[in-house]
Design a protein around this motif. Structure first.
Motif, PDB file in Angstrom:
ATOM      1  N   GLN A  52       0.836  -1.204   0.000  1.00 24.01           N
ATOM      2  CA  GLN A  52       0.000   0.000   0.000  1.00 24.01           C
ATOM      3  C   GLN A  52       0.868   1.251   0.000  1.00 24.01           C
ATOM      4  OE1 GLN A  52      -3.474   0.083  -0.375  1.00 24.01           O
ATOM      5  NE2 GLN A  52      -2.861   2.181  -0.868  1.00 24.01           N
ATOM      6  N   TRP A  53       1.986   1.218   0.739  1.00 21.39           N
ATOM      7  CA  TRP A  53       2.925   2.347   0.740  1.00 21.39           C
ATOM      8  C   TRP A  53       3.447   2.599  -0.671  1.00 21.39           C
ATOM      9  CZ3 TRP A  53       7.881   3.175  -0.806  1.00 21.39           C
ATOM     10  CH2 TRP A  53       8.467   4.388  -0.399  1.00 21.39           C
ATOM     11  N   ILE A  54       3.751   1.525  -1.396  1.00 25.42           N
ATOM     12  CA  ILE A  54       4.217   1.674  -2.774  1.00 25.42           C
ATOM     13  C   ILE A  54       3.156   2.377  -3.603  1.00 25.42           C
ATOM     14  CG2 ILE A  54       4.815   0.416  -4.886  1.00 25.42           C
ATOM     15  CD1 ILE A  54       6.074  -1.752  -2.991  1.00 25.42           C
ATOM     16  N   VAL A  55       1.924   1.897  -3.535  1.00 23.05           N
ATOM     17  CA  VAL A  55       0.825   2.504  -4.297  1.00 23.05           C
ATOM     18  C   VAL A  55       0.660   3.977  -3.921  1.00 23.05           C
ATOM     19  CG1 VAL A  55      -1.683   2.474  -4.651  1.00 23.05           C
ATOM     20  CG2 VAL A  55      -0.382   0.330  -4.690  1.00 23.05           C
ATOM     21  N   ASN A  56       0.737   4.276  -2.644  1.00 27.31           N
ATOM     22  CA  ASN A  56       0.555   5.664  -2.181  1.00 27.31           C
ATOM     23  C   ASN A  56       1.671   6.592  -2.639  1.00 27.31           C
ATOM     24  OD1 ASN A  56      -1.722   4.755  -0.853  1.00 27.31           O
ATOM     25  ND2 ASN A  56      -0.783   4.782   1.167  1.00 27.31           N
ATOM     26  N   ASN A  57       2.821   6.049  -2.977  1.00 27.75           N
ATOM     27  CA  ASN A  57       3.984   6.868  -3.319  1.00 27.75           C
ATOM     28  C   ASN A  57       4.415   6.766  -4.782  1.00 27.75           C
ATOM     29  OD1 ASN A  57       5.139   8.201  -0.729  1.00 27.75           O
ATOM     30  ND2 ASN A  57       4.437   6.164  -0.128  1.00 27.75           N
ATOM     31  N   ILE A  58       3.598   6.168  -5.629  1.00 30.15           N
ATOM     32  CA  ILE A  58       3.956   5.999  -7.046  1.00 30.15           C
ATOM     33  C   ILE A  58       4.270   7.342  -7.694  1.00 30.15           C
ATOM     34  CG2 ILE A  58       3.030   5.403  -9.323  1.00 30.15           C
ATOM     35  CD1 ILE A  58       1.691   2.977  -7.961  1.00 30.15           C
ATOM     36  N   GLU A  76       4.752  10.460  -6.228  1.00 28.49           N
ATOM     37  CA  GLU A  76       5.755  11.276  -5.539  1.00 28.49           C
ATOM     38  C   GLU A  76       7.181  10.788  -5.800  1.00 28.49           C
ATOM     39  OE1 GLU A  76       7.065  12.548  -1.020  1.00 28.49           O
ATOM     40  OE2 GLU A  76       5.018  11.858  -1.378  1.00 28.49           O
ATOM     41  N   LEU A  77       7.383   9.464  -5.835  1.00 27.04           N
ATOM     42  CA  LEU A  77       8.724   8.899  -6.036  1.00 27.04           C
ATOM     43  C   LEU A  77       8.965   8.449  -7.475  1.00 27.04           C
ATOM     44  CD1 LEU A  77       9.024   6.809  -2.748  1.00 27.04           C
ATOM     45  CD2 LEU A  77      10.006   9.061  -3.247  1.00 27.04           C
ATOM     46  N   ASN A  78       7.979   8.636  -8.337  1.00 24.14           N
ATOM     47  CA  ASN A  78       8.054   8.172  -9.718  1.00 24.14           C
ATOM     48  C   ASN A  78       8.476   6.700  -9.747  1.00 24.14           C
ATOM     49  OD1 ASN A  78       7.828   8.208 -12.485  1.00 24.14           O
ATOM     50  ND2 ASN A  78       9.827   9.144 -12.817  1.00 24.14           N
ATOM     51  N   ILE A  79       7.696   5.871  -9.072  1.00 27.38           N
ATOM     52  CA  ILE A  79       7.963   4.431  -9.016  1.00 27.38           C
ATOM     53  C   ILE A  79       7.559   3.830 -10.350  1.00 27.38           C
ATOM     54  CG2 ILE A  79       7.399   2.257  -7.862  1.00 27.38           C
ATOM     55  CD1 ILE A  79       6.873   3.960  -5.305  1.00 27.38           C
ATOM     56  N   VAL A  80       8.523   3.218 -11.041  1.00 24.35           N
ATOM     57  CA  VAL A  80       8.279   2.693 -12.382  1.00 24.35           C
ATOM     58  C   VAL A  80       8.232   1.171 -12.428  1.00 24.35           C
ATOM     59  CG1 VAL A  80       9.254   4.723 -13.519  1.00 24.35           C
ATOM     60  CG2 VAL A  80      10.727   2.756 -13.003  1.00 24.35           C
ATOM     61  N   PHE A  81       8.701   0.506 -11.356  1.00 24.19           N
ATOM     62  CA  PHE A  81       8.713  -0.954 -11.359  1.00 24.19           C
ATOM     63  C   PHE A  81       8.904  -1.458  -9.939  1.00 24.19           C
ATOM     64  CE2 PHE A  81      10.438  -5.223 -12.125  1.00 24.19           C
ATOM     65  CZ  PHE A  81       9.542  -5.680 -13.077  1.00 24.19           C
ATOM     66  N   VAL A  82       8.298  -2.628  -9.655  1.00 23.88           N
ATOM     67  CA  VAL A  82       8.457  -3.292  -8.366  1.00 23.88           C
ATOM     68  C   VAL A  82       8.871  -4.729  -8.628  1.00 23.88           C
ATOM     69  CG1 VAL A  82       7.315  -4.017  -6.226  1.00 23.88           C
ATOM     70  CG2 VAL A  82       6.689  -1.835  -7.305  1.00 23.88           C
ATOM     71  N   SER A  83       9.922  -5.166  -7.959  1.00 24.52           N
ATOM     72  CA  SER A  83      10.402  -6.538  -8.106  1.00 24.52           C
ATOM     73  C   SER A  83      10.394  -7.244  -6.759  1.00 24.52           C
ATOM     74  CB  SER A  83      11.825  -6.543  -8.667  1.00 24.52           C
ATOM     75  OG  SER A  83      12.307  -7.879  -8.735  1.00 24.52           O
ATOM     76  N   GLN A 125      -1.555  -0.520 -11.116  1.00 33.11           N
ATOM     77  CA  GLN A 125      -0.918   0.654 -10.524  1.00 33.11           C
ATOM     78  C   GLN A 125       0.502   0.863 -11.049  1.00 33.11           C
ATOM     79  OE1 GLN A 125      -2.608   2.692  -8.337  1.00 33.11           O
ATOM     80  NE2 GLN A 125      -4.347   1.351  -8.723  1.00 33.11           N
ATOM     81  N   VAL A 126       1.270  -0.223 -11.127  1.00 36.27           N
ATOM     82  CA  VAL A 126       2.685  -0.148 -11.504  1.00 36.27           C
ATOM     83  C   VAL A 126       3.106  -1.521 -12.026  1.00 36.27           C
ATOM     84  CG1 VAL A 126       3.489  -0.734  -9.149  1.00 36.27           C
ATOM     85  CG2 VAL A 126       4.980   0.576 -10.670  1.00 36.27           C
ATOM     86  N   TRP A 184       3.425  -4.783 -19.978  1.00 37.14           N
ATOM     87  CA  TRP A 184       4.828  -4.838 -19.575  1.00 37.14           C
ATOM     88  C   TRP A 184       5.346  -6.255 -19.389  1.00 37.14           C
ATOM     89  CZ3 TRP A 184       4.209  -7.225 -14.996  1.00 37.14           C
ATOM     90  CH2 TRP A 184       3.044  -6.956 -14.282  1.00 37.14           C
ATOM     91  N   TYR A 185       4.461  -7.258 -19.413  1.00 37.35           N
ATOM     92  CA  TYR A 185       4.887  -8.652 -19.237  1.00 37.35           C
ATOM     93  C   TYR A 185       5.402  -9.188 -20.563  1.00 37.35           C
ATOM     94  CZ  TYR A 185       4.737 -13.604 -18.015  1.00 37.35           C
ATOM     95  OH  TYR A 185       5.069 -14.929 -17.784  1.00 37.35           O
TER      96      TYR A 185
END
Length: 184
Positions: free
Chosen positions: A76-82, A84-91, A119-120, A153-154
C-alpha cells in the motif's frame, strides 16, 4: 544508475575536466532536466535526467505466514507513493511465503501483491520457500503466466510456468528488460 548512464556521465566529467566540453544549463525555453553537450562542431542530444524509483521486495515469507498486515502496508505504501517517487517498477525477489504448501500464506501474499495491479509494473520470482526445490504449483496458481499475460509490460516466460520470466518497461530516456531467473 545503469551502465549507459554511468558511462555517459563519466565521459562528460572527463571531457569537462580537460576543457574539451561545455555543459549548457537549460534556459527557460529548454526542456527541464536535460543536459546538452557540445564539443567543437559536435552536438550531442539532450539527455533526460529524470529521476525514477525501482522498488525491491525481498523475503516477505514471514509476513505472509504470521503478519500479513505488514506485507499489505508495504505494498500500500508503494501505491501511495507511485507519483511522488516516480515508481516505475516493483520486483519481488522470491520467498513470497514461508511454507510452499500453505494455501493461507499464498492467499496472504496474493492479497498484498494484488494492490500493485493496475498501478505499476511488477514481477515476482520463485524462491526456495515458494517451492523451488519441492513443488512450485501454488506459485503457478497465484503468480503464473496466466495472471500476467494481458499486462503490456509482461514479456513472457521461459520453460514451463512462470519461474523464469521477463518484463519490459521504460523510465527516463531508457527502455529496460527486467529478468527474473530462478536460483540454482
Amino acid at each position: 544508475m545503469n551502465r549507459k548512464t554511468v558511462l555517459f556521465f563519466g565521459i562528460l566529467i572527463t571531457l569537462s575536466a580537460l576543457g574539451l566540453i561545455i555543459i549548457h544549463q537549460p534556459d527557460a525555453q529548454s526542456q527541464a532536466n536535460t543536459v546538452t553537450t557540445k564539443y567543437e562542431n559536435w552536438t550531442f542530444p539532450a539527455y533526460n535526467l529524470e529521476n525514477f524509483t525501482i522498488i525491491v521486495l525481498p523475503d516477505t515469507q514471514y509476513y505472509s505466514e504470521a503478519n500479513p498486515h505488514v506485507f499489505d502496508n508495504q505494498t500500500q505504501w508503494i501505491v501511495n507513493n507511485i507519483d511522488e517517487l516516480n515508481i516505475v517498477f516493483v520486483s519481488h525477489l522470491g520467498d513470497l511465503v514461508d511454507e510452499w504448501y500453505s494455501v493461507e500464506q499464498w492467499v496472504n501474499a496474493n492479497n498484498s501483491m494484488s494492490k500493485l495491479d493496475d498501478q505499476v509494473p511488477w514481477a515476482v520470482l520463485l524462491g526456495n520457500h515458494d517451492g523451488l526445490y519441492t513443488d512450485p504449483d501454488n506459485f503457478e496458481i497465484y503468480f503464473g503466466r496466466e495472471r500476467f499475460k494481458n499486462e503490456s509490460w509482461y514479456g513472457g516466460a521461459h520453460g514451463d510456468g512462470n519461474k523464469n520470466s521477463y518484463q519490459l518497461f521504460s523510465a527516463g530516456a531508457d527502455d529496460y528488460l527486467f529478468l527474473n531467473i530462478q536460483y540454482d
